[in-house]
Design a protein around this motif. Structure first.
Motif, short mmCIF file in Angstrom:
data_model
loop_
_atom_site.label_atom_id
_atom_site.label_comp_id
_atom_site.label_asym_id
_atom_site.label_seq_id
_atom_site.Cartn_x
_atom_site.Cartn_y
_atom_site.Cartn_z
N MET A 30 15.10 -9.82 2.79
CA MET A 30 13.65 -10.19 2.26
C MET A 30 13.06 -9.02 3.02
O MET A 30 12.48 -8.27 4.50
CB MET A 30 13.08 -11.58 3.37
CG MET A 30 12.06 -12.23 2.83
SD MET A 30 11.19 -13.67 3.71
CE MET A 30 12.30 -14.41 3.63
N LYS A 31 11.99 -8.45 2.03
CA LYS A 31 10.94 -7.80 2.49
C LYS A 31 10.52 -7.51 3.82
O LYS A 31 9.63 -8.26 3.58
CB LYS A 31 10.31 -6.58 0.89
CG LYS A 31 11.43 -6.22 0.29
CD LYS A 31 11.56 -4.14 0.39
CE LYS A 31 12.73 -4.64 -0.68
NZ LYS A 31 13.65 -3.01 -0.11
N ARG A 32 10.11 -6.37 4.53
CA ARG A 32 8.98 -7.11 5.47
C ARG A 32 7.80 -5.69 5.39
O ARG A 32 7.79 -4.50 5.19
CB ARG A 32 9.47 -6.52 7.24
CG ARG A 32 10.57 -7.41 7.01
CD ARG A 32 11.46 -6.76 8.17
NE ARG A 32 10.51 -6.35 9.41
CZ ARG A 32 11.12 -4.84 9.46
NH1 ARG A 32 11.83 -3.59 9.16
NH2 ARG A 32 9.92 -4.98 11.23
N ILE A 33 6.29 -6.56 5.73
CA ILE A 33 5.60 -6.02 5.57
C ILE A 33 4.25 -5.43 6.51
O ILE A 33 4.24 -7.08 6.87
CB ILE A 33 4.43 -6.73 4.05
CG1 ILE A 33 4.92 -6.42 3.34
CG2 ILE A 33 3.24 -6.38 4.41
CD1 ILE A 33 4.54 -7.68 1.59
N ILE A 34 3.81 -4.68 7.27
CA ILE A 34 2.69 -4.91 8.15
C ILE A 34 1.86 -4.80 7.89
O ILE A 34 1.14 -3.87 7.07
CB ILE A 34 3.83 -4.15 9.29
CG1 ILE A 34 2.89 -4.57 11.14
CG2 ILE A 34 3.43 -2.37 8.81
CD1 ILE A 34 4.06 -3.90 11.93
N ILE A 35 0.41 -5.72 8.50
CA ILE A 35 -0.66 -5.38 7.93
C ILE A 35 -1.39 -5.05 9.38
O ILE A 35 -1.32 -5.77 10.43
CB ILE A 35 -1.60 -7.25 7.43
CG1 ILE A 35 -0.70 -7.84 6.62
CG2 ILE A 35 -2.96 -7.36 7.78
CD1 ILE A 35 -0.69 -9.50 6.56
N VAL A 36 -2.25 -3.85 8.92
CA VAL A 36 -3.49 -3.59 10.14
C VAL A 36 -4.30 -3.84 9.36
O VAL A 36 -4.79 -3.28 8.82
CB VAL A 36 -2.54 -2.54 10.39
CG1 VAL A 36 -3.43 -0.54 11.09
CG2 VAL A 36 -1.57 -1.86 11.20
N GLY A 63 7.28 -14.38 -0.49
CA GLY A 63 8.57 -14.26 -0.05
C GLY A 63 8.32 -13.20 0.87
O GLY A 63 9.70 -12.58 0.39
N TYR A 64 7.91 -12.41 1.28
CA TYR A 64 7.32 -11.30 2.17
C TYR A 64 7.78 -12.18 4.28
O TYR A 64 6.87 -13.13 3.74
CB TYR A 64 6.58 -10.79 2.28
CG TYR A 64 6.24 -10.11 0.76
CD1 TYR A 64 7.44 -8.75 0.12
CD2 TYR A 64 5.32 -10.05 -0.26
CE1 TYR A 64 7.25 -8.59 -0.55
CE2 TYR A 64 5.42 -9.46 -1.56
CZ TYR A 64 6.18 -8.76 -1.88
OH TYR A 64 6.60 -8.10 -3.00
N ARG A 65 8.50 -11.08 4.05
CA ARG A 65 8.22 -12.03 6.08
C ARG A 65 7.04 -10.46 6.50
O ARG A 65 6.67 -9.04 6.20
CB ARG A 65 9.24 -11.17 6.83
CG ARG A 65 9.98 -12.23 7.09
CD ARG A 65 11.65 -12.54 7.44
NE ARG A 65 10.87 -10.61 9.51
CZ ARG A 65 11.61 -10.30 9.51
NH1 ARG A 65 13.48 -10.33 8.78
NH2 ARG A 65 12.41 -9.71 10.46
N VAL A 66 5.90 -10.81 7.24
CA VAL A 66 4.99 -10.55 7.41
C VAL A 66 4.91 -9.88 9.31
O VAL A 66 5.22 -11.28 9.65
CB VAL A 66 3.81 -10.91 6.57
CG1 VAL A 66 2.42 -10.72 7.29
CG2 VAL A 66 4.03 -11.28 5.07
N GLU A 67 3.94 -9.34 9.79
CA GLU A 67 3.95 -9.65 10.70
C GLU A 67 2.12 -8.78 10.57
O GLU A 67 1.96 -7.70 9.73
CB GLU A 67 4.99 -7.91 11.71
CG GLU A 67 5.95 -8.61 11.65
CD GLU A 67 6.68 -6.74 12.04
OE1 GLU A 67 6.51 -6.43 13.06
OE2 GLU A 67 7.97 -7.04 11.53
N ASP A 82 8.58 0.15 11.82
CA ASP A 82 9.86 -0.35 10.57
C ASP A 82 9.69 -1.18 9.44
O ASP A 82 10.89 -1.03 9.18
CB ASP A 82 11.21 0.31 11.46
CG ASP A 82 11.63 1.17 10.36
OD1 ASP A 82 11.16 1.83 9.37
OD2 ASP A 82 13.62 0.64 10.33
N PRO A 83 8.54 -0.77 8.95
CA PRO A 83 8.70 -1.91 8.09
C PRO A 83 9.15 -1.77 6.73
O PRO A 83 9.19 -0.48 6.80
CB PRO A 83 7.34 -2.74 7.34
CG PRO A 83 6.38 -1.42 8.25
CD PRO A 83 7.11 -0.63 9.68
N ASP A 84 8.84 -2.27 5.15
CA ASP A 84 9.31 -1.82 4.50
C ASP A 84 8.08 -0.97 3.40
O ASP A 84 8.13 0.20 2.43
CB ASP A 84 9.76 -2.70 3.12
CG ASP A 84 10.92 -3.16 3.48
OD1 ASP A 84 11.95 -2.16 3.51
OD2 ASP A 84 10.91 -4.49 4.23
#
Ligand code: CA
Length: 225
Positions: free
Chosen positions: A1-7, A25-29, A45-47
């Protein structure tokens, strides 16, 4: 699962984004602390990074620049700043995409998917100063041209490029080509090396494979003429 980080400092937008991406379907932080954003993102270290520009402690431009200096992380800027000069500035600082708020869900998701695909394709590429090798297809890109190498020669070139010193022992080469080191067929090895030399020459690549006595073979760059 691809990881996305939101700023993003606006909580409502952050939550809306987060929910939407999770559904897709993304993993989100998300970051909630806006001091040392670049460091926090690199640490996570997200995608992919979704980056707002107007942030409380430092500008998103600065963050974008700092991250791109240290990493090839794909960055999608999502901002209320609609001016072309802001977009141009962000792109010059290394942003990969620029979308303005309010955003259309479908457009954002399509851009994210596209960006992730682009980066994935790039991850398969082995780069040297002057050429690229696609590790999946053994396509060699050199001076606007591309050539698909025969499987064994592609394998050999990939192996040379991924060793520290560009030097490969006969054992390693045998393992690579035939999956064994029990019996090293010097002739068959020689044939494969000769083919690789021919391929490099045909493509015009300024590299040669030379024998290193008692050890194996080494890929060397021809001196500039
Ligand atoms: Ca903001």
């Amino acid at each position: 699962m691809k990881r996305i980080i939101i700023v993003e400092d606006e909580e409502l937008i952050r939550e809306e984004l987060s929910l939407m991406l999770e559904k897709a379907g993304y993993r989100v932080e998300s970051l909630c602390e806006f001091q040392g954003v670049a460091e926090q993102v690199l640490e996570a270290d997200p995608d992919l990074l979704i980056l707002d520009l107007n942030l409380p402690k430092e500008s998103g431009f600065r963050i974008c620049q700092n991250i791109k200096k240290k990493s090839s992380l794909p960055i999608l800027v999502l901002t209320s700043r609609e001016q072309v000069k802001d977009e141009v500035r962000a792109l010059k600082l290394g942003a990969d995409e620029y979308l303005t708020k309010p955003f259309r869900k479908e457009r954002l998701l399509a851009r994210i998917e596209n960006l992730l695909k682009r980066y994935e394709a790039r991850a398969n590429l082995l780069a040297r100063d002057d050429f690229l090798l696609d590790r999946n297809t053994y396509t060699l890109y050199f001076q606007e041209n591309s050539t698909v190498l025969p499987a064994n020669q592609g394998k050999l070139l990939e192996a040379f490029l991924t060793t520290e010193t560009d030097l490969l022992s006969k054992e390693k080469l045998s393992l690579l080509l035939w999956g064994t080191t029990e019996f090293i067929d010097e002739n068959a090895l020689q044939v494969n090396i000769t083919r690789l030399r021919r391929v490099l020459k045909e493509v015009g690549l300024p590299y040669r494979v030379v024998a290193v006595r008692g050890i194996g073979y080494k890929l060397i760059r021809e001196p500039c003429k």
